[in-house]
Design an enzyme around this catalytic site. Structure first.
Site, PDB file in Angstrom:
ATOM      1  N   ASP A 301     -14.702  65.870  51.277  1.00  0.00           N
ATOM      2  CA  ASP A 301     -13.549  65.641  52.145  1.00  0.00           C
ATOM      3  C   ASP A 301     -13.098  64.197  51.974  1.00  0.00           C
ATOM      4  OD1 ASP A 301     -11.600  66.009  54.085  1.00  0.00           O
ATOM      5  OD2 ASP A 301     -12.975  65.892  55.785  1.00  0.00           O
ATOM      6  N   HIS A 302     -11.851  63.956  52.287  1.00  0.00           N
ATOM      7  CA  HIS A 302     -11.314  62.598  52.251  1.00  0.00           C
ATOM      8  C   HIS A 302     -11.490  61.955  53.626  1.00  0.00           C
ATOM      9  CE1 HIS A 302      -8.546  63.862  48.714  1.00  0.00           C
ATOM     10  NE2 HIS A 302      -9.578  63.171  48.264  1.00  0.00           N
ATOM     11  N   PHE A 477      -8.659  65.817  56.795  1.00  0.00           N
ATOM     12  CA  PHE A 477      -8.515  67.280  56.840  1.00  0.00           C
ATOM     13  C   PHE A 477      -8.383  67.915  55.455  1.00  0.00           C
ATOM     14  CE2 PHE A 477      -5.793  65.455  60.390  1.00  0.00           C
ATOM     15  CZ  PHE A 477      -6.841  65.344  61.287  1.00  0.00           C
ATOM     16  N   HIS A 478      -9.231  67.490  54.510  1.00  0.00           N
ATOM     17  CA  HIS A 478      -9.158  68.021  53.149  1.00  0.00           C
ATOM     18  C   HIS A 478     -10.495  68.595  52.672  1.00  0.00           C
ATOM     19  CE1 HIS A 478      -5.668  64.970  52.214  1.00  0.00           C
ATOM     20  NE2 HIS A 478      -5.280  65.977  52.989  1.00  0.00           N
ATOM     21  N   PRO A 479     -11.140  69.480  53.429  1.00  0.00           N
ATOM     22  CA  PRO A 479     -12.427  70.012  52.959  1.00  0.00           C
ATOM     23  C   PRO A 479     -12.245  70.925  51.749  1.00  0.00           C
ATOM     24  CG  PRO A 479     -11.725  71.188  54.926  1.00  0.00           C
ATOM     25  CD  PRO A 479     -10.763  70.052  54.742  1.00  0.00           C
TER      26      PRO A 479
END
Length: 543
Positions: A301-302, A477-479
């Site tokens: 994630d980021h 919010f980038h899983p």
């Protein structure tokens, strides 16, 4: 006590697609284009019949709202000094594209060339760039890098802020080149993001790909569906069992079952079905059908460091938000012209650069906003301020997603393991240094930026900055990566380069979970590309 008997869903289906999010809507669109292919699309959330799914600024009201968000949380993270984070996931057709930042971003060419170097045939930049172009309905029209007639609409921002123009100039003073387009394969530069909107309205994947084709007689959408498991005959997937309106139902597929439930949902369903790490499943009393230890591992994630700076002498959204007159003017501007702050994506200005000279390509992304708040879902601050968030584009930390119990309705255990490697802590510290350097450029001095977070008392040494990163870091919010694509020789691989689950038949995973490594930017558009490419593979195989 007798076991509950599942009712059979009427209908004869070739494909069952689980999840009507960013990948599932595209899969349903493409697979149902052949009138002979009968497609069932299952969505756990509901319809997008709420105004805040469509007005762009509605993300402020959707995240943290049970109508729109599954309200997941991470575990308490050691790297975040014991904090747990809210982990929004879309609970509606369109999935996260109905509540996300609307930023159109492909990543870097080298991201995909790296996938190809891992042995994944057909996933290099030269392979995926034509898919991106085909999807584009870009305001630039048909160009070398973009298409003008695709369903995925891309437009310019409909709002400008003087303070963001000043930050653009500050970035160029710092040596970052100005760019008009982050999506040419090399996204280094500073510029306004392009957004997935159409005339001032959010363009979700449901709006773009699903709703225009729902009248096809061979496509059926069911909402409010909680998939409990995949039904297998031996090692062959033949359908799914789900609960809808309190009733247990099963649906059968003559062709394939496609999991498109996202980087959290897809591994969760696999594990509920007995596909995953045998030791994890045994702990919960779930019989292991197929021992695949990579299911739920490799979570990436980021993580962003949300630095906030107070400013003076320039307009920010904070003041307008707290003014009745300001709010009325925003509403009127939007109603009359579909422009102004109500069209704002969460971030307007992007900066892609290097956190230190030892990186060969941009490795941090700034999301810059003319506003500030403690966290999404809470009011904006009452003082004028900007948020300058930097995230590590290619983290080396890896986390997990696993079942909390055998109850399909139980929220999963999400442990991203942020900042668990020395490399990630070093990049986080360097990113804060770059942020401070940006705010000290001549173009910003007229607005007298004053550091609010992490705060002027935080020193510039590695230990202080790494701790500060843990204090202010939050997900963007980038899983991805929890059912990664790879070679069968890698024991952590879940799907092959055609997204088929290794060791099982007629089962694919098609969503962000298959990314072996995260892309260098926002992940929604790459997920749509993956789905379009996967559907094409399936269509070709079925001929």
């Amino acid at each position: 006590m007798t076991a509950e008997t599942a009712a059979r869903l009427e209908g004869d289906f070739d494909y069952i697609v689980v999840g009507a999010g960013s990948a599932g809507c595209v899969m349903a669109n493409r697979l149902s284009a052949n009138s002979k292919s009968r497609v069932l699309l299952l969505e756990a959330g509901g319809k997008d019949n709420w105004i805040w799914f469509h007005i762009p600024v509605g993300y402020l009201y959707a995240m943290g709202n049970p109508r729109a968000d599954w309200l997941f949380q991470t575990e308490k993270e050691p790297g975040l000094n014991g904090r747990a984070l809210n982990y929004p996931r879309g609970k509606v057709i369109g999935g996260c594209s109905a509540i996300n930042g609307m930023i159109s971003m492909r990543g870097q060419a080298q991201d995909y060339d790296h996938w190809r170097q891992l042995g994944l045939t057909g996933w290099g930049w030269d392979d995926v760039a034509p898919v991106f172009r085909r999807l584009d309905g870009h305001f630039l029209g048909d160009t070398e890098h973009h298409g003008g007639s695709g369903e995925w609409r891309v437009e310019q921002m409909r709002v400008k802020w003087d303070v963001l123009d000043a930050i653009t100039k500050a970035a160029t003073e710092m040596g970052v080149p100005a760019t008009q387009d982050f999506n040419t394969g090399d996204n280094e530069g500073v510029g306004y993001f392009h957004v997935n909107q159409k005339r001032g309205l959010r363009m979700s994947v449901a709006t773009a790909f699903l709703k225009p084709v729902l009248n096809r007689p061979n496509l059926r959408l069911e909402t409010g569906v909680l998939v409990e498991k995949i039904i297998f005959e031996g090692k062959r997937a033949v359908g799914v069992q789900f609960r809808q309106g309190g009733k247990l139902v099963e649906a059968r597929a003559k062709g394939e079952v496609v999991l498109s439930a996202g980087a959290i949902g897809s591994p969760q369903i696999l594990q509920l079905s007995g596909v995953g790490a045998a030791d994890w499943l045994t702990e919960l009393g779930i019989a292991t059908l197929h021992d695949r230890p990579g299911v739920g591992r490799n979570l990436q994630d980021h993580l962003q460091q949300r630095a906030i700076f107070k400013v003076t002498g320039v307009k920010t959204l904070n003041a307008t938000y707290h003014s009745l007159i300001g709010r009325a003017f925003m509403g009127m501007e939007y109603a009359l012209f579909r422009s102004g702050p109500l069209t704002m994506a969460p971030s307007q200005l992007g900066i892609f650069t290097k956190s230190s000279p030892d990186h060969e390509r941009a490795n941090i992304e700034f999301h810059v906003q003319p506003l500030s708040l403690d966290k999404f879902g809470e009011p904006l601050h009452r003082f004028p301020a900007i948020t300058v968030s930097a995230c590590n584009l290619r983290p080396t930390s890896r986390g997990t997603v696993r079942l909390r119990s055998g109850d399909p309705a139980a929220k999963p255990v999400i442990a991203p393991n942020y900042l668990s490697t020395p490399e990630d802590r070093r990049v986080a510290a360097d990113a804060i240094r770059v942020t401070r350097r940006l705010m000290k450029q001549p173009a910003m001095q007229v607005y007298r930026p004053e550091e609010y977070l992490p705060g002027p008392s935080i020193g510039d040494d590695e230990a202080s900055l790494a701790k500060a990163a843990g204090d202010i870091g939050t997900t963007i919010f980038h899983p991805v990566g929890t059912a990664k694509m790879g070679l069968p020789s890698d024991p952590m691989t879940v799907v092959d380069d055609r997204l088929r689950v290794i060791g099982l038949e007629r089962l694919r995973v098609v969503d962000a979970s298959v990314m072996p490594t995260i892309t260098s930017g926002n992940t929604n558009t790459p997920t749509i590309m993956i789905a379009d490419k996967a559907a094409q593979m399936m269509i070709e195989e079925g001929r």
